[in-house]
Design a protein around this motif. Structure first.
Motif, PDB file in Angstrom:
ATOM      1  N   LEU A  32       0.825  -1.200   0.000  1.00  0.00           N
ATOM      2  CA  LEU A  32       0.000   0.000   0.000  1.00  0.00           C
ATOM      3  C   LEU A  32       0.866   1.259   0.000  1.00  0.00           C
ATOM      4  CD1 LEU A  32      -2.645  -0.896   2.752  1.00  0.00           C
ATOM      5  CD2 LEU A  32      -2.986  -0.965   0.276  1.00  0.00           C
ATOM      6  N   VAL A  33       0.382   2.278  -0.692  1.00  0.00           N
ATOM      7  CA  VAL A  33       1.005   3.600  -0.680  1.00  0.00           C
ATOM      8  C   VAL A  33      -0.100   4.609  -0.394  1.00  0.00           C
ATOM      9  CG1 VAL A  33       2.213   5.352  -2.012  1.00  0.00           C
ATOM     10  CG2 VAL A  33       2.831   2.947  -2.276  1.00  0.00           C
ATOM     11  N   GLU A  34       0.089   5.398   0.669  1.00  0.00           N
ATOM     12  CA  GLU A  34      -0.934   6.337   1.100  1.00  0.00           C
ATOM     13  C   GLU A  34      -0.605   7.763   0.677  1.00  0.00           C
ATOM     14  OE1 GLU A  34      -1.529   6.054   5.293  1.00  0.00           O
ATOM     15  OE2 GLU A  34      -1.311   3.878   5.308  1.00  0.00           O
ATOM     16  N   GLY A  35      -1.585   8.476   0.190  1.00  0.00           N
ATOM     17  CA  GLY A  35      -1.441   9.900  -0.053  1.00  0.00           C
ATOM     18  C   GLY A  35      -1.105  10.264  -1.484  1.00  0.00           C
ATOM     19  N   LEU A  36      -1.638  11.385  -1.915  1.00  0.00           N
ATOM     20  CA  LEU A  36      -1.475  11.816  -3.307  1.00  0.00           C
ATOM     21  C   LEU A  36      -0.019  12.141  -3.622  1.00  0.00           C
ATOM     22  CD1 LEU A  36      -2.630  12.541  -6.037  1.00  0.00           C
ATOM     23  CD2 LEU A  36      -3.241  14.800  -5.125  1.00  0.00           C
ATOM     24  N   ARG A  37       0.711  12.725  -2.665  1.00  0.00           N
ATOM     25  CA  ARG A  37       2.094  13.104  -2.962  1.00  0.00           C
ATOM     26  C   ARG A  37       2.938  11.885  -3.322  1.00  0.00           C
ATOM     27  NH1 ARG A  37       6.469  16.522   0.743  1.00  0.00           N
ATOM     28  NH2 ARG A  37       8.265  16.098  -0.608  1.00  0.00           N
ATOM     29  N   LEU A  38       2.843  10.827  -2.518  1.00  0.00           N
ATOM     30  CA  LEU A  38       3.632   9.629  -2.805  1.00  0.00           C
ATOM     31  C   LEU A  38       3.152   8.954  -4.085  1.00  0.00           C
ATOM     32  CD1 LEU A  38       4.146   7.992   0.720  1.00  0.00           C
ATOM     33  CD2 LEU A  38       5.706   9.449  -0.584  1.00  0.00           C
ATOM     34  N   LEU A  39       1.854   8.975  -4.321  1.00  0.00           N
ATOM     35  CA  LEU A  39       1.325   8.379  -5.549  1.00  0.00           C
ATOM     36  C   LEU A  39       1.787   9.152  -6.783  1.00  0.00           C
ATOM     37  CD1 LEU A  39      -2.284   7.535  -4.337  1.00  0.00           C
ATOM     38  CD2 LEU A  39      -0.491   5.899  -4.925  1.00  0.00           C
ATOM     39  N   GLU A  40       1.893  10.457  -6.648  1.00  0.00           N
ATOM     40  CA  GLU A  40       2.391  11.262  -7.760  1.00  0.00           C
ATOM     41  C   GLU A  40       3.881  11.000  -7.978  1.00  0.00           C
ATOM     42  OE1 GLU A  40       2.649  13.931 -10.935  1.00  0.00           O
ATOM     43  OE2 GLU A  40       0.989  12.805 -10.046  1.00  0.00           O
ATOM     44  N   ASP A  41       4.640  10.806  -6.887  1.00  0.00           N
ATOM     45  CA  ASP A  41       6.052  10.438  -7.021  1.00  0.00           C
ATOM     46  C   ASP A  41       6.183   9.120  -7.778  1.00  0.00           C
ATOM     47  OD1 ASP A  41       6.991  12.651  -5.675  1.00  0.00           O
ATOM     48  OD2 ASP A  41       7.092  11.655  -3.728  1.00  0.00           O
TER      49      ASP A  41
END
Length: 266
Positions: A32-41
């Motif tokens: 799992l990856v939480e949050g828009l910032r990490l998903l955008e990275d």
């Protein structure tokens, strides 16, 4: 594919919750990856989640709209659910409004190419996922090729490690191995093994670093086993002018990495 989940007992909710546990995460081969910032990275490095889980009635955001479209184009699944269920999935009461599900990466030593970078970081028996994530972040900052995890380290795909990496889990090579597997791999090509030590060590500033340089950091409380230090090509020492007798493992790795970067760039 798109779907909405409104029930806590939904099988997808149970599966996503299971990814918080190391054993079940390893079995599933996803994390799992939480949050828009990490998903955008992740997206910026070409990594698109298999599934995207969002809180219903979320505020519109152009980056999330774009990511949602890319997931659908790639054949992934977009799921909307209630904020309460999203909190149940993440185990956090103040969860962010979006979570991505990614396939774990290949972590075999053979997946790394030592010629890709002048600096590589190695962690031996590092147990704190925050320290592990910090080392990934340091590796990204100094342009390292990646992080090699030796023996029984924390799981790099835990939510704590991924969060602490600030997206570097997607930019750094990552491998896991036992020491007895790592040493023959290292000696099978070029590479200088360096560690902070008190045994026959030279000052870390101005030491004769060579590329590719593999910087070895040990366990938070016990440091490196003596036999591991004996395998190193170079042992360096850092001055400790206060009452502390050692640095945090991830901090020590960062200090060494920047000194090696400066030396090799000169």
């Amino acid at each position: 594919m798109r779907k909405h989940i409104s029930g806590y007992s939904n099988p997808t909710v149970k599966y996503l919750r299971s990814l918080r546990e190391k054993k079940l995460r390893k079995r599933a081969g996803q994390f799992l990856v939480e949050g828009l910032r990490l998903l955008e990275d992740a997206r910026s490095t070409g990594n698109i989640p298999r599934s995207l889980v969002m809180a219903e009635n979320r505020d519109p955001h152009p980056l999330l709209d774009g990511l949602e479209g890319e997931v659908e184009t790639a054949g992934g699944e977009v799921i909307t659910t209630t904020p309460d269920i999203l909190s149940k999935i993440t185990g956090k009461s103040n969860t962010q409004s979006v979570v991505g599900v990614f396939d774990e990466f290949d972590t075999a030593l053979g997946s790394l190419d030592r010629s890709d970078a002048d600096i590589w970081l190695i962690a031996q028996d590092l147990r704190d996922p925050g320290n592990l994530g910090t080392m990934l972040r340091t590796g990204d900052a100094v342009g390292a090729g990646g992080l090699i995890l030796i023996d029984d380290c924390a799981d790099p795909f835990s939510t704590e490690a991924v969060r602490a990496s600030m997206g570097a889990v997607f930019t750094q090579g990552l491998a896991r191995a036992r020491w007895e597997e790592f040493v023959p791999w290292l000696r099978g090509g070029s590479g200088q093994l360096v560690a902070a030590s008190l045994r026959d060590a030279v000052p870390y500033r101005g030491a004769p670093y060579q590329s590719p340089c593999f910087i070895l950091v040990g366990n938070e409380s016990q440091g490196l086993p003596e036999v591991y230090e004996a395998e190193c090509d170079l042992r360096v020492t850092m001055p400790m002018k206060g009452r502390a007798d050692s640095l945090n493992a991830a901090v020590a790795g960062a200090v060494l990495a920047y000194e090696v970067l400066d030396s090799l760039s000169a």
